[in-house]
Design a protein around this motif. Structure first.
Motif, mmCIF file in Angstrom:
data_model
loop_
_atom_site.group_PDB
_atom_site.id
_atom_site.type_symbol
_atom_site.label_atom_id
_atom_site.label_comp_id
_atom_site.label_asym_id
_atom_site.label_seq_id
_atom_site.Cartn_x
_atom_site.Cartn_y
_atom_site.Cartn_z
ATOM 1 N N ASP A 69 0.833 -1.207 0.000
ATOM 2 C CA ASP A 69 0.000 0.000 0.000
ATOM 3 C C ASP A 69 0.863 1.251 0.000
ATOM 4 O O ASP A 69 0.557 2.221 -0.691
ATOM 5 C CB ASP A 69 -0.940 0.014 1.211
ATOM 6 C CG ASP A 69 -2.087 -0.972 1.062
ATOM 7 O OD1 ASP A 69 -2.405 -1.359 -0.079
ATOM 8 O OD2 ASP A 69 -2.660 -1.349 2.105
ATOM 9 N N ALA A 70 1.951 1.233 0.771
ATOM 10 C CA ALA A 70 2.844 2.391 0.832
ATOM 11 C C ALA A 70 3.453 2.674 -0.541
ATOM 12 O O ALA A 70 3.446 3.819 -1.012
ATOM 13 C CB ALA A 70 3.941 2.160 1.871
ATOM 14 N N VAL A 71 3.957 1.640 -1.196
ATOM 15 C CA VAL A 71 4.564 1.808 -2.524
ATOM 16 C C VAL A 71 3.537 2.357 -3.502
ATOM 17 O O VAL A 71 3.813 3.319 -4.236
ATOM 18 C CB VAL A 71 5.153 0.483 -3.042
ATOM 19 C CG1 VAL A 71 5.530 0.591 -4.515
ATOM 20 C CG2 VAL A 71 6.364 0.075 -2.214
ATOM 21 N N ASN A 72 2.347 1.762 -3.537
ATOM 22 C CA ASN A 72 1.329 2.219 -4.485
ATOM 23 C C ASN A 72 0.877 3.647 -4.209
ATOM 24 O O ASN A 72 0.691 4.435 -5.132
ATOM 25 C CB ASN A 72 0.133 1.262 -4.507
ATOM 26 C CG ASN A 72 0.354 0.132 -5.485
ATOM 27 O OD1 ASN A 72 0.778 0.349 -6.615
ATOM 28 N ND2 ASN A 72 0.085 -1.087 -5.050
ATOM 29 N N THR A 73 0.724 4.001 -2.947
ATOM 30 C CA THR A 73 0.316 5.368 -2.600
ATOM 31 C C THR A 73 1.361 6.376 -3.067
ATOM 32 O O THR A 73 1.035 7.384 -3.696
ATOM 33 C CB THR A 73 0.096 5.497 -1.074
ATOM 34 O OG1 THR A 73 -0.914 4.566 -0.677
ATOM 35 C CG2 THR A 73 -0.327 6.903 -0.693
ATOM 36 N N VAL A 74 2.621 6.107 -2.781
ATOM 37 C CA VAL A 74 3.705 7.013 -3.166
ATOM 38 C C VAL A 74 3.871 7.042 -4.683
ATOM 39 O O VAL A 74 4.020 8.107 -5.287
ATOM 40 C CB VAL A 74 5.020 6.623 -2.459
ATOM 41 C CG1 VAL A 74 6.202 7.393 -3.012
ATOM 42 C CG2 VAL A 74 4.885 6.848 -0.961
ATOM 43 N N LYS B 241 1.638 6.432 -7.059
ATOM 44 C CA LYS B 241 0.526 7.165 -7.696
ATOM 45 C C LYS B 241 0.645 8.666 -7.462
ATOM 46 O O LYS B 241 0.399 9.465 -8.362
ATOM 47 C CB LYS B 241 -0.816 6.624 -7.209
ATOM 48 C CG LYS B 241 -1.093 5.200 -7.725
ATOM 49 C CD LYS B 241 -2.509 4.741 -7.517
ATOM 50 C CE LYS B 241 -2.815 4.390 -6.111
ATOM 51 N NZ LYS B 241 -4.133 3.724 -5.961
ATOM 52 N N ALA B 242 1.058 9.072 -6.264
ATOM 53 C CA ALA B 242 1.213 10.501 -5.968
ATOM 54 C C ALA B 242 2.386 11.098 -6.749
ATOM 55 O O ALA B 242 2.279 12.193 -7.318
ATOM 56 C CB ALA B 242 1.404 10.715 -4.469
ATOM 57 N N SER C 188 -3.631 4.183 -11.620
ATOM 58 C CA SER C 188 -3.530 2.725 -11.553
ATOM 59 C C SER C 188 -2.418 2.281 -10.614
ATOM 60 O O SER C 188 -1.340 2.869 -10.562
ATOM 61 C CB SER C 188 -3.294 2.153 -12.958
ATOM 62 O OG SER C 188 -2.151 2.739 -13.521
ATOM 63 N N SER C 189 -2.717 1.217 -9.867
ATOM 64 C CA SER C 189 -1.762 0.647 -8.917
ATOM 65 C C SER C 189 -0.823 -0.317 -9.621
ATOM 66 O O SER C 189 -1.152 -0.888 -10.662
ATOM 67 C CB SER C 189 -2.505 -0.102 -7.814
ATOM 68 O OG SER C 189 -3.240 0.790 -7.031
ATOM 69 N N LEU D 289 13.078 -2.571 0.378
ATOM 70 C CA LEU D 289 13.306 -1.867 -0.874
ATOM 71 C C LEU D 289 12.570 -2.547 -2.020
ATOM 72 O O LEU D 289 12.447 -3.764 -2.048
ATOM 73 C CB LEU D 289 14.812 -1.859 -1.130
ATOM 74 C CG LEU D 289 15.368 -1.146 -2.331
ATOM 75 C CD1 LEU D 289 16.698 -0.505 -1.953
ATOM 76 C CD2 LEU D 289 15.596 -2.096 -3.483
ATOM 77 N N LEU D 290 12.103 -1.740 -2.965
ATOM 78 C CA LEU D 290 11.478 -2.246 -4.181
ATOM 79 C C LEU D 290 11.954 -1.410 -5.346
ATOM 80 O O LEU D 290 11.934 -0.174 -5.291
ATOM 81 C CB LEU D 290 9.949 -2.151 -4.091
ATOM 82 C CG LEU D 290 9.208 -2.482 -5.390
ATOM 83 C CD1 LEU D 290 9.246 -3.981 -5.663
ATOM 84 C CD2 LEU D 290 7.777 -1.998 -5.343
ATOM 85 N N THR D 291 12.380 -2.073 -6.430
ATOM 86 C CA THR D 291 12.752 -1.385 -7.662
ATOM 87 C C THR D 291 11.596 -1.521 -8.653
ATOM 88 O O THR D 291 11.061 -2.614 -8.846
ATOM 89 C CB THR D 291 14.035 -1.982 -8.268
ATOM 90 O OG1 THR D 291 15.077 -1.874 -7.298
ATOM 91 C CG2 THR D 291 14.436 -1.259 -9.538
ATOM 92 N N ILE D 292 11.222 -0.388 -9.261
ATOM 93 C CA ILE D 292 10.109 -0.329 -10.213
ATOM 94 C C ILE D 292 10.662 0.097 -11.566
ATOM 95 O O ILE D 292 11.388 1.082 -11.663
ATOM 96 C CB ILE D 292 9.057 0.712 -9.749
ATOM 97 C CG1 ILE D 292 8.564 0.385 -8.338
ATOM 98 C CG2 ILE D 292 7.910 0.810 -10.735
ATOM 99 C CD1 ILE D 292 7.871 1.552 -7.648
#
Length: 169
Positions: A78-83, A85-86, A92-93, A109-112
């Motif tokens: 949820d934190a990753v998707n919120t940040v 999208k902002a 879209s998530s 950590l997550l790399t996108i």
């Protein structure tokens, strides 16, 4: 220095010559880079600075702030998707699975993958603190990778650095 209040806390940005200071991190960029700062106040509080190279191309964005709750394995998606999208102003998530996250001692950590580069989300476990860093393909000097490594040391510690970058070294 610029300070504003957001829904999740006080946001600070400071640019002094080539030294950029945000809420949780600071870094001195080499000569010749230029900067543009801003803030996102909702749904999550985040200070950011766009980094431009000598050719006036955006090489990346340094951002950090405070999530709406404590970051944990359970709240990370949820934190990753919120940040995400902002930061990118999209609705879209991301489709995230637990195996995409790399966990250190104090950080997760997550790399996108992005169309023009990549983004890295770093959450400090047990706190609402996070960093969000993008690196565009125009970053030929890999300055954003160096910035990322400094953020890991500043938000976490040497043990986090060794765990998170062990495959890269």
């Amino acid at each position: 220095m610029s300070t504003e209040t957001s829904s999740t806390g006080q946001l600070t940005t400071s640019i002094n010559n080539n030294k950029v200071k945000l809420n949780h991190s600071e870094y001195e960029f080499p000569e010749g880079y230029s900067f543009k700062d801003g803030k996102i106040k909702s749904p999550v509080g985040m200070s950011y600075v766009q980094i431009y190279n000598r050719e006036d191309e955006v090489v990346g964005v340094c951002a950090d702030g405070y999530y709406t709750e404590t970051i944990s394995k359970d709240t990370m998606k949820d934190a990753v998707n919120t940040v995400y999208k902002a930061a990118h102003n999209v609705d879209s998530s991301l489709q995230l699975t637990d195996d995409l996250f790399v966990e250190g001692k104090n950080l997760i950590l997550l790399t996108i993958s992005l169309d023009d580069g990549s983004a890295i989300f770093i959450g400090k476990l047990g706190t609402p603190d996070f960093a969000y860093i993008t690196q565009s393909k125009s970053d030929k000097d890999n300055i954003m990778q160096d910035y990322l490594e400094q953020v890991v040391l500043q938000l976490g510690n040497q043990e986090d650095y060794e765990i998170l970058f062990s495959e890269d070294k």
